[in-house]
Design a protein around this motif. Structure first.
Motif, PDB file in Angstrom:
ATOM      1  N   GLY A 310     -10.801  48.775  24.476  1.00 28.69           N
ATOM      2  CA  GLY A 310     -10.221  49.832  23.665  1.00 28.69           C
ATOM      3  C   GLY A 310      -9.057  49.352  22.828  1.00 28.69           C
ATOM      4  O   GLY A 310      -8.967  49.656  21.633  1.00 28.69           O
ATOM      5  N   ARG A 311      -8.168  48.597  23.434  1.00 28.59           N
ATOM      6  CA  ARG A 311      -7.003  48.122  22.699  1.00 28.59           C
ATOM      7  C   ARG A 311      -7.398  47.141  21.593  1.00 28.59           C
ATOM      8  O   ARG A 311      -6.894  47.222  20.470  1.00 28.59           O
ATOM      9  N   ILE A 312      -8.300  46.230  21.904  1.00 27.85           N
ATOM     10  CA  ILE A 312      -8.772  45.289  20.880  1.00 27.85           C
ATOM     11  C   ILE A 312      -9.456  46.051  19.753  1.00 27.85           C
ATOM     12  O   ILE A 312      -9.245  45.777  18.562  1.00 27.85           O
ATOM     13  N   THR A 316      -8.080  46.215  15.921  1.00 35.02           N
ATOM     14  CA  THR A 316      -8.917  45.719  14.827  1.00 35.02           C
ATOM     15  C   THR A 316      -9.095  46.799  13.765  1.00 35.02           C
ATOM     16  O   THR A 316      -9.048  46.520  12.562  1.00 35.02           O
ATOM     17  N   LEU A 317      -9.274  48.041  14.217  1.00 33.21           N
ATOM     18  CA  LEU A 317      -9.349  49.155  13.264  1.00 33.21           C
ATOM     19  C   LEU A 317      -8.050  49.259  12.472  1.00 33.21           C
ATOM     20  O   LEU A 317      -8.068  49.487  11.256  1.00 33.21           O
ATOM     21  N   THR A 354      -8.587  35.861  10.097  1.00 33.33           N
ATOM     22  CA  THR A 354      -9.567  35.159  10.930  1.00 33.33           C
ATOM     23  C   THR A 354      -9.768  35.856  12.264  1.00 33.33           C
ATOM     24  O   THR A 354     -10.899  35.996  12.756  1.00 33.33           O
ATOM     25  N   GLU A 355      -8.663  36.328  12.866  1.00 35.72           N
ATOM     26  CA  GLU A 355      -8.780  36.983  14.173  1.00 35.72           C
ATOM     27  C   GLU A 355      -9.588  38.271  14.065  1.00 35.72           C
ATOM     28  O   GLU A 355     -10.311  38.623  15.003  1.00 35.72           O
ATOM     29  N   MET A 356      -9.509  38.964  12.938  1.00 33.18           N
ATOM     30  CA  MET A 356     -10.320  40.167  12.765  1.00 33.18           C
ATOM     31  C   MET A 356     -11.811  39.825  12.807  1.00 33.18           C
ATOM     32  O   MET A 356     -12.597  40.503  13.479  1.00 33.18           O
ATOM     33  N   VAL A 357     -12.188  38.762  12.128  1.00 32.55           N
ATOM     34  CA  VAL A 357     -13.591  38.352  12.142  1.00 32.55           C
ATOM     35  C   VAL A 357     -14.016  37.980  13.563  1.00 32.55           C
ATOM     36  O   VAL A 357     -15.119  38.309  14.016  1.00 32.55           O
ATOM     37  N   GLN A 358     -13.133  37.320  14.286  1.00 38.97           N
ATOM     38  CA  GLN A 358     -13.441  36.952  15.673  1.00 38.97           C
ATOM     39  C   GLN A 358     -13.612  38.174  16.561  1.00 38.97           C
ATOM     40  O   GLN A 358     -14.504  38.228  17.411  1.00 38.97           O
TER      41      GLN A 358
END
Length: 476
Positions: A310-312, A316-317, A354-358
């Protein structure tokens, strides 16, 4: 039957009468309008009154039935539509002053599907600015109040929808949900809803100039808030009708195959360090006992990690919001909403670049873990919020306020990130110092099995009763 009796009817009971001719669509719609006149001045749930076109449509439906034409499954049912969805000829304001003249050129799929089923739109309901609060207030229309009293927020972002349907304005209320915006108002007002899974209800606004972000597309869903679980079984099959304007809609029937009996339910009280209020625990115990007595096999076991997922997901949202919406919020948002978003970004540090894509890739990992778990436990009964619903404007009170409103709501937005269906149903009416307050629980389900979640909600409702009834007694 008096007009007073008619507005109280569920959509299920209403259609039984209208389809066989014991009650006209005009009578049903007029009763809803009279109820709106009685309660809406205090609630401010409906912010655009559509009585004239509603009565014209009801008369046309009556004439068509008299002429021998078949009736739809929602024939003559008064409904409301949230102002962030396109309805031809009306402004899709999203609660933003700058959008007050954005007139929809056509109906969104959810509106089309309701109309094709025979429903009648009596009004459009309030939402916060950009439909991005668990509260409902904005500079364009003002504040919506909870029919239980002003000690409780009406929730958001479909707060107008939840307050309207529970006060008796329409038997069904349209809403949508990107992180809880169907379930927050259901919990605040003691209503019943199911957040559909990814791809279940076709979605698109003909007025939009650009496509939404990938997470907005995959986490946001359209749905209904109702007073009873039976009304979801009645209405959702119409809502999920295919529409080619949503290329990712999945055309599946509402009812899936009969599950293995008895259905196994994973039951958890885990709140990840947030304090579990005694009234919420009592609601959970009541829901567990109701399902057990109804023949479900309920086992206390934690599902895969909801907190991390949920937190991730919400971080990301927030990264997508920061990238695609921040300029609009700064240009068209009030100081209040700008301040709230600033605290959102503190509570949920945006994941970008990059972290968003991951993390978008890792979404499949979380979904796979849940898919495997749900093979053994098709339903998961959990808290919705660990505490009773919060007071109005709690999210304007800095970091502590946003943390109470959204920070602890991981069971809510985790389901959006996973794309899984989740019902929200009242399981207790708590008598708290500031007044009575419904307490809802959540039932997550296997992908494509909204029907199983609603079946379980119906079993809980059979034990607890409908929250609209003590609410109406309170107001008389």
């Amino acid at each position: 039957m008096t007009q007073t009796d008619i507005w109280r009817l569920s959509a299920t009971d209403l259609t039984t009468l209208t389809r066989r001719g014991d009650l006209s669509a005009t009578e049903a719609v007029r009763a809803s309008i009279e109820r709106m006149d009685e309660v809406n001045p205090d609630l401010n749930a409906v912010v655009e009154d559509l009585r004239e076109q509603a009565l014209e449509r009801a008369e046309a439906l009556d004439n068509a039935r008299a002429g021998g034409k078949p009736t739809g499954p929602l024939h003559g049912v008064p409904v409301t539509i949230k102002v962030n969805v396109d309805q031809k000829g009306h402004a899709t304001t999203n609660g933003v002053v700058a959008l007050k003249d954005v007139i929809a050129p056509d109906d969104a799929p959810v509106v089309s599907n309701l109309l094709k089923a025979g429903a009648v739109v009596v009004g459009r309901t309030n939402t916060p600015e950009f439909s991005f609060r668990a509260e409902t207030d904005n500079p364009l229309y003002g504040r919506t109040h909870n029919p239980w009293g002003r000690h409780i927020s009406p929730g958001g972002s479909s707060g107008g929808a939840g307050a309207a349907v529970m006060a008796g304005i329409g038997a069904l209320a349209h809403g949508n949900d990107i992180g809880g915006s169907l379930r927050f108002p259901a919990a605040a007002n003691g209503a019943v809803t199911v957040k559909p899974g990814l791809g279940r209800v076709p979605a698109w606004n003909p007025s939009q100039k650009v496509e939404r972000g990938l997470l907005a597309q995959s986490m946001s869903v359209q749905g209904l808030i109702t007073r009873s679980a039976a009304d979801l079984h009645l209405s959702m099959p119409s809502l999920i009708t295919a529409d080619a304007r949503d290329p990712f809609h999945v055309p599946m029937p509402w009812r899936g195959p009969d599950p293995d009996a008895p259905v196994k339910v994973a039951f958890t009280k885990n709140t990840f360090g947030y304090a579990l209020h005694p009234e919420v625990e009592k609601a959970l115990d009541t829901a567990r006992d109701a399902l057990t007595d109804a023949g479900y096999v309920v086992q206390e076991i934690d599902p895969p990690d909801v907190f991390e997922c949920g937190r991730i997901g919400y971080r990301t949202l927030m990264g997508e919001v920061l990238t695609l919406m921040q300029s609009d919020i700064e240009a068209a948002g009030s100081k209040t909403i700008q301040n709230i978003f600033a605290v959102y970004f503190q509570e949920f540090p945006p994941i970008v670049e990059t972290e968003m894509v991951q993390m978008l890739a890792k979404r499949s990992h979380y979904a796979r873990e849940w898919s495997l778990f749900l093979q053994d436990f098709p339903l998961v009964l959990s808290p919705f919020l660990p505490q009773p619903f919060f007071k109005p404007d709690r999210d304007t009170e800095g970091a502590d306020g946003v943390h109470e409103v959204l920070g602890c709501a991981v069971y809510s937005y985790a389901m959006n990130f996973l794309g899984l269906p989740a019902a929200c149903v009242p399981a207790r009416l708590a008598q708290l110092p500031k007044g009575p307050q419904p307490i809802n629980v959540q039932i997550a389900a296997q992908r494509w099995r909204e029907d199983l979640a609603v079946d379980a909600a119906a079993a809980i409702e059979a034990r607890v009763g409908q929250m609209c009834l003590p609410l109406w007694e309170k107001s008389e």
